[in-house]
Design an enzyme around this catalytic site. Structure first.
Site, PDB file in Angstrom:
ATOM      1  N   SER A 161      24.042  32.676  -9.921  1.00 12.05           N
ATOM      2  CA  SER A 161      23.944  32.881 -11.367  1.00 12.05           C
ATOM      3  C   SER A 161      24.530  34.209 -11.831  1.00 12.05           C
ATOM      4  CB  SER A 161      22.500  32.768 -11.847  1.00 12.05           C
ATOM      5  OG  SER A 161      21.766  33.914 -11.498  1.00 12.05           O
ATOM      6  N   LYS A 181      18.688  39.064 -13.289  1.00 14.54           N
ATOM      7  CA  LYS A 181      19.359  38.640 -14.523  1.00 14.54           C
ATOM      8  C   LYS A 181      19.597  39.831 -15.444  1.00 14.54           C
ATOM      9  CE  LYS A 181      19.032  34.026 -14.157  1.00 14.54           C
ATOM     10  NZ  LYS A 181      19.083  33.936 -12.730  1.00 14.54           N
TER      11      LYS A 181
END
Length: 150
Positions: A65, A102
């Site tokens: 990701s 993230k």
């Protein structure tokens, strides 16, 4: 602890070199949050002076990701232990007992965790949800071992 160097005044050297490095404390998902696993004890033999921060630790990355930020599966993310980050900074984030890496944003009453890969949707946590959000560390650098399998 010391060896004497013959023929030299005050000639001493250390028998054992202290291990210098950054503690590798486990794995972190760069994808959907996964149970946070800690495996303390391993040291990444890299000088901590190479990275900003005063309380460094490292996490091995699993998932894709964050690939557009240059963070790939198998990389070692170097983190500075701190519980606050500015909007847009990359952080290790604990959601209850699951962890992910993230971009971190606060928007109104919500926390938004954004991947650096368009294939992964944002994770949005609203204040009214029963979810504990904690930041164990801010991303400060990367170590890539080209010799190890991913």
């Amino acid at each position: 602890m010391l060896n004497r160097l013959p023929g030299k005044a005050r000639g001493l050297e250390l028998k054992y070199r202290p291990v210098v490095g950054i503690p590798l404390v486990g794995h972190i998902a760069a994808g959907h949050p996964q149970i946070a696993l800690q495996d303390p004890g391993e040291i990444v033999p890299v000088s901590p002076e190479m990275f900003p921060g005063s309380d460094l630790f490292a996490l091995r990355v699993r998932g894709e990701s964050m690939k557009d930020a240059g963070i790939l599966p198998g990389d070692i993310a170097v983190m500075n232990r701190q519980n606050e980050v500015a909007d847009g900074e990359i952080a290790a984030v604990l959601l209850n007992d699951e962890a992910t890496l993230k971009h971190f944003y606060r928007l109104g009453g919500a926390v938004i965790l954004r991947a650096a890969n368009r294939a992964f949707p944002d994770i949005v946590i609203r204040n009214d949800e029963r979810c504990s959000v904690k930041i164990p560390g801010k991303y400060v650098g990367l170590i890539r071992d080209h010799g190890s399998p991913r």
